[in-house]
Motif scaffolding. Structure first.
Motif, PDB file in Angstrom:
ATOM      1  N   GLY A  21       3.047   2.408  -1.565  1.00  0.00           N
ATOM      2  CA  GLY A  21       2.640   2.666  -0.184  1.00  0.00           C
ATOM      3  C   GLY A  21       1.194   3.100  -0.081  1.00  0.00           C
ATOM      4  N   THR A  22       0.809   4.075  -0.892  1.00  0.00           N
ATOM      5  CA  THR A  22      -0.575   4.552  -0.873  1.00  0.00           C
ATOM      6  C   THR A  22      -1.516   3.486  -1.424  1.00  0.00           C
ATOM      7  OG1 THR A  22       0.183   6.844  -1.105  1.00  0.00           O
ATOM      8  CG2 THR A  22      -2.124   6.408  -1.611  1.00  0.00           C
ATOM      9  N   ALA A  23      -1.092   2.799  -2.479  1.00  0.00           N
ATOM     10  CA  ALA A  23      -1.922   1.749  -3.078  1.00  0.00           C
ATOM     11  C   ALA A  23      -2.185   0.629  -2.070  1.00  0.00           C
ATOM     12  CB  ALA A  23      -1.268   1.195  -4.333  1.00  0.00           C
ATOM     13  N   ALA A  24      -1.157   0.227  -1.344  1.00  0.00           N
ATOM     14  CA  ALA A  24      -1.322  -0.847  -0.353  1.00  0.00           C
ATOM     15  C   ALA A  24      -2.268  -0.415   0.759  1.00  0.00           C
ATOM     16  CB  ALA A  24       0.038  -1.242   0.218  1.00  0.00           C
ATOM     17  N   GLN A  25      -2.101   0.820   1.223  1.00  0.00           N
ATOM     18  CA  GLN A  25      -2.976   1.321   2.282  1.00  0.00           C
ATOM     19  C   GLN A  25      -4.433   1.332   1.815  1.00  0.00           C
ATOM     20  OE1 GLN A  25      -2.485   5.516   3.301  1.00  0.00           O
ATOM     21  NE2 GLN A  25      -2.806   5.032   5.457  1.00  0.00           N
TER      22      GLN A  25
END
Length: 158
Positions: free
Chosen positions: A133-137
């Protein structure tokens, strides 16, 4: 019993990510105010073009401020929310009393370069923590802002 948070990430990794994201949040907040100031104060022959562009940019930055804060909350931590904390944590400095269009654009370019660098750090941490989630953002923000950096560089090269 595992040491994971509510979304299944190791608690230590989530804490480390939340800390880095709070640094990113602080930079977004100071940068947002700088771009808002450019919008209000820009003068000169390119006023209309730059005034509109700065509004577009600060509107997007405000959305990202909220998204970064919400990601910190999703990780189980609290986003910093005091301006004094932003000033302490931010690498981006306040840019006061700027009205020359070229100087404003250079300030925007420098701000985005700082955000991209920080987001790459977030991306690396998130990848190591298996935090998709954080990586995609972070990846989405980087991709989008790299294009903006290219366009601002083209604008300044005239």
């Amino acid at each position: 019993m595992t040491d994971t948070n509510s979304i299944g990430l190791h608690s230590g990794n989530a804490s480390q990510l939340a800390e880095k994201l709070n640094h990113l949040l602080a930079n977004y907040q100071i940068f947002y105010m700088n771009v808002r100031g450019y919008h209000w104060n820009v003068k000169g022959s390119e006023f209309f073009q730059l005034h509109d562009k700065f509004e577009e940019l600060y509107t997007d930055l405000l959305v990202k401020v909220d998204e970064v804060a919400e990601r910190i909350l999703t990780l189980g931590h609290q986003p910093v929310h005091a301006y004094s904390d932003y000033m302490t944590l931010s690498s981006i400095q306040e840019d006061k009393n700027v009205s020359d269009g070229q100087t404003c654009v250079k300030g925007v370019l420098k701000g985005y370069q700082t955000l991209i660098e920080l987001q790459r750090e977030v991306l690396a941490l998130a990848s190591d923590a298996d935090d998709e989630g954080t990586a995609a953002q972070a990846g989405d923000y980087i991709r989008e802002q790299e294009k903006t950096v290219w366009m601002l560089g083209a604008y300044l090269a005239k």
